[in-house]
Design a protein around this motif. Structure first.
Motif, PDB file in Angstrom:
ATOM      1  N   GLY A   1       0.717  -1.240  -0.089  1.00 10.05           N
ATOM      2  CA  GLY A   1       0.051  -0.083   0.081  1.00 10.05           C
ATOM      3  C   GLY A   1       0.810   1.244   0.009  1.00 10.05           C
ATOM      4  N   ARG A   2       2.187   1.209   0.025  1.00 11.87           N
ATOM      5  CA  ARG A   2       2.910   2.652  -0.065  1.00 11.87           C
ATOM      6  C   ARG A   2       3.551   2.518  -1.203  1.00 11.87           C
ATOM      7  N   PHE A   3       3.909   3.836  -1.624  1.00 11.57           N
ATOM      8  CA  PHE A   3       4.569   4.151  -2.907  1.00 11.57           C
ATOM      9  C   PHE A   3       6.079   3.421  -2.812  1.00 11.57           C
ATOM     10  N   VAL A   4       6.542   2.692  -3.701  1.00 11.49           N
ATOM     11  CA  VAL A   4       7.832   2.020  -3.522  1.00 11.49           C
ATOM     12  C   VAL A   4       9.092   2.476  -4.692  1.00 11.49           C
ATOM     13  N   TRP A   5       8.351   3.001  -5.776  1.00  9.09           N
ATOM     14  CA  TRP A   5       9.343   3.283  -6.643  1.00  9.09           C
ATOM     15  C   TRP A   5       8.534   4.551  -7.542  1.00  9.09           C
ATOM     16  N   TYR A   6       9.422   5.265  -8.264  1.00  9.88           N
ATOM     17  CA  TYR A   6       9.137   6.340  -9.061  1.00  9.88           C
ATOM     18  C   TYR A   6       9.824   6.407 -10.263  1.00  9.88           C
TER      19      TYR A   6
ATOM     20  N   PHE B   1     -10.694   9.225  -3.307  1.00  7.51           N
ATOM     21  CA  PHE B   1     -10.378   8.940  -1.989  1.00  7.51           C
ATOM     22  C   PHE B   1     -11.015   7.529  -1.697  1.00  7.51           C
ATOM     23  N   GLU B   2     -12.407   7.415  -1.927  1.00  9.75           N
ATOM     24  CA  GLU B   2     -13.056   5.896  -1.595  1.00  9.75           C
ATOM     25  C   GLU B   2     -12.108   4.872  -2.386  1.00  9.75           C
ATOM     26  N   PHE B   3     -11.991   4.976  -3.664  1.00 10.39           N
ATOM     27  CA  PHE B   3     -11.186   3.744  -4.516  1.00 10.39           C
ATOM     28  C   PHE B   3     -10.205   3.614  -3.700  1.00 10.39           C
ATOM     29  N   TYR B   4      -9.269   4.448  -3.377  1.00  9.76           N
ATOM     30  CA  TYR B   4      -7.723   4.266  -2.842  1.00  9.76           C
ATOM     31  C   TYR B   4      -7.864   3.571  -1.539  1.00  9.76           C
ATOM     32  N   SER B   5      -8.848   4.157  -0.882  1.00 10.63           N
ATOM     33  CA  SER B   5      -8.996   3.753   0.368  1.00 10.63           C
ATOM     34  C   SER B   5      -9.536   2.286   0.406  1.00 10.63           C
TER      35      SER B   5
ATOM     36  N   LEU C   1      -8.923   0.121  -1.949  1.00 11.38           N
ATOM     37  CA  LEU C   1      -8.044  -0.693  -2.581  1.00 11.38           C
ATOM     38  C   LEU C   1      -6.612  -1.157  -1.589  1.00 11.38           C
ATOM     39  N   PHE C   2      -6.435   0.078  -0.832  1.00  8.00           N
ATOM     40  CA  PHE C   2      -4.860   0.088  -0.369  1.00  8.00           C
ATOM     41  C   PHE C   2      -5.069   0.414   1.242  1.00  8.00           C
ATOM     42  N   GLY C   3      -6.171   0.720   1.588  1.00 10.44           N
ATOM     43  CA  GLY C   3      -6.451   0.962   3.022  1.00 10.44           C
ATOM     44  C   GLY C   3      -5.888   2.309   3.328  1.00 10.44           C
ATOM     45  N   TRP C   4      -5.645   3.225   2.594  1.00 10.74           N
ATOM     46  CA  TRP C   4      -5.256   4.657   3.078  1.00 10.74           C
ATOM     47  C   TRP C   4      -6.435   5.138   3.725  1.00 10.74           C
ATOM     48  N   THR C   5      -6.018   5.941   4.770  1.00 10.82           N
ATOM     49  CA  THR C   5      -6.965   6.881   5.578  1.00 10.82           C
ATOM     50  C   THR C   5      -6.832   8.268   5.379  1.00 10.82           C
ATOM     51  N   LYS C   6      -7.830   8.964   5.844  1.00  8.48           N
ATOM     52  CA  LYS C   6      -8.063  10.432   5.669  1.00  8.48           C
ATOM     53  C   LYS C   6      -7.175  11.145   6.896  1.00  8.48           C
TER      54      LYS C   6
ATOM     55  N   GLU D   1      -3.190   9.432   4.551  1.00  4.83           N
ATOM     56  CA  GLU D   1      -2.176   8.669   5.231  1.00  4.83           C
ATOM     57  C   GLU D   1      -2.031   7.279   4.863  1.00  4.83           C
ATOM     58  N   ILE D   2      -0.834   7.003   5.029  1.00  3.83           N
ATOM     59  CA  ILE D   2      -0.609   5.323   4.670  1.00  3.83           C
ATOM     60  C   ILE D   2       0.066   4.893   5.993  1.00  3.83           C
ATOM     61  N   ASP D   3      -0.601   3.928   6.739  1.00  7.60           N
ATOM     62  CA  ASP D   3      -0.099   3.401   7.726  1.00  7.60           C
ATOM     63  C   ASP D   3       0.236   4.539   8.649  1.00  7.60           C
TER      64      ASP D   3
END
Length: 256
Positions: A6-11, A154-158, A160-165, A181-183
């Motif tokens: 659920g985190r960005f790991v590469w760019y 936001f609803e989509f990403y939350s 899919l990945f569990g991101w929170t407001k 927020e991620i984790d």
């Protein structure tokens, strides 16, 4: 995989001239670089010994469409195929199905239901390699989604990945800037895009020690400063810019 799910790991920058782009970002952001040894132009961008991103040549078929150079972000997942299936069920699109990167992992090119493109990545390693401290110069300090509609995005990403407001910032006529927020770590923001933004998109901020000095380096290296430096809520200073080949990016001097 628990450390990167659920985190960005590469760019990754897809551009017309790998060598010229590498030279620009080395000068502006302070990255080191080295060839990836893949048999085709691909430069790894480094902070010390840590790899934080890559620069690759844009395929000819994309150049033919007139698509400008651009940065993309990869989000780590435990099971790429299962995540892609859930993304489809939620209204997203798989633009390039899962493919293997030998000795590295699997990736897929996808888009959210509103069209913003990003990548999924399932690494072979159970634990990610050591990375620089958060907000250290050269790391990626912020992830910003210019969405077709901030609330449904936001609803989509939350989901899919569990991101929170996080905090919701009222920008007046520009709408709400919703931090996510991620984790539990503030990691970016989402907003409904401005009318002049042609399509929903992700945008990335690279950390620098001094925003004023970094803006000067953008100009010296033939890039364009579109806005800033200016201070934003929370005390950080940001610069919006375009590299010489047309890829948009931002710089951020994190608040103390």
């Amino acid at each position: 995989m628990s450390d990167s799910k659920g985190r960005f790991v590469w760019y990754e920058l897809m551009t017309a001239d790998v060598d010229a782009a590498g030279k620009f970002y080395r000068a502006v952001v302070g990255w080191a670089s080295k060839d990836a040894g893949m048999g085709e132009p691909y430069a790894l961008m480094l902070v010390g010994d840590a790899q934080v991103g890559g620069v690759m040549a844009m395929p000819q078929e994309l150049r033919a469409t007139g698509q400008p150079p651009s940065w993309s972000g990869y989000v780590g997942v435990a099971d790429l195929d299962a995540t892609a299936a859930r993304l489809l069920q939620a209204g997203g699109k798989v633009l390039r199905p899962g493919a293997d990167i030998p000795e590295v992992g699997r990736f897929a090119v996808v888009a959210d239901p509103q069209g913003a493109v990003f990548m999924l990545f399932q690494p072979l390693r159970d634990e990610p390699p050591p990375m620089p401290a958060r907000n250290a110069p050269g790391t990626i300090g912020w992830h910003e989604l210019h969405a077709g509609d901030e609330k449904t995005a936001f609803e989509f990403y939350s989901t899919l990945f569990g991101w929170t407001k996080g905090e919701a910032i009222d920008m007046g006529a520009m709408g709400v800037y919703q931090l996510f927020e991620i984790d539990g770590v503030p990691s970016g923001g989402m907003m409904t895009k401005m009318a002049e933004t042609p399509a929903p998109m992700w945008h990335y901020y690279f950390c620098v020690a001094d925003a004023d000095a970094a803006a000067g380096r953008v100009r010296e290296a033939d890039g364009k400063v579109l806005m800033g430096p200016h201070q934003v809520s929370g005390g950080s200073w940001i610069v919006n810019a375009v590299d010489p080949q047309g890829a948009a990016f931002s710089l951020v001097q994190p608040a103390p």
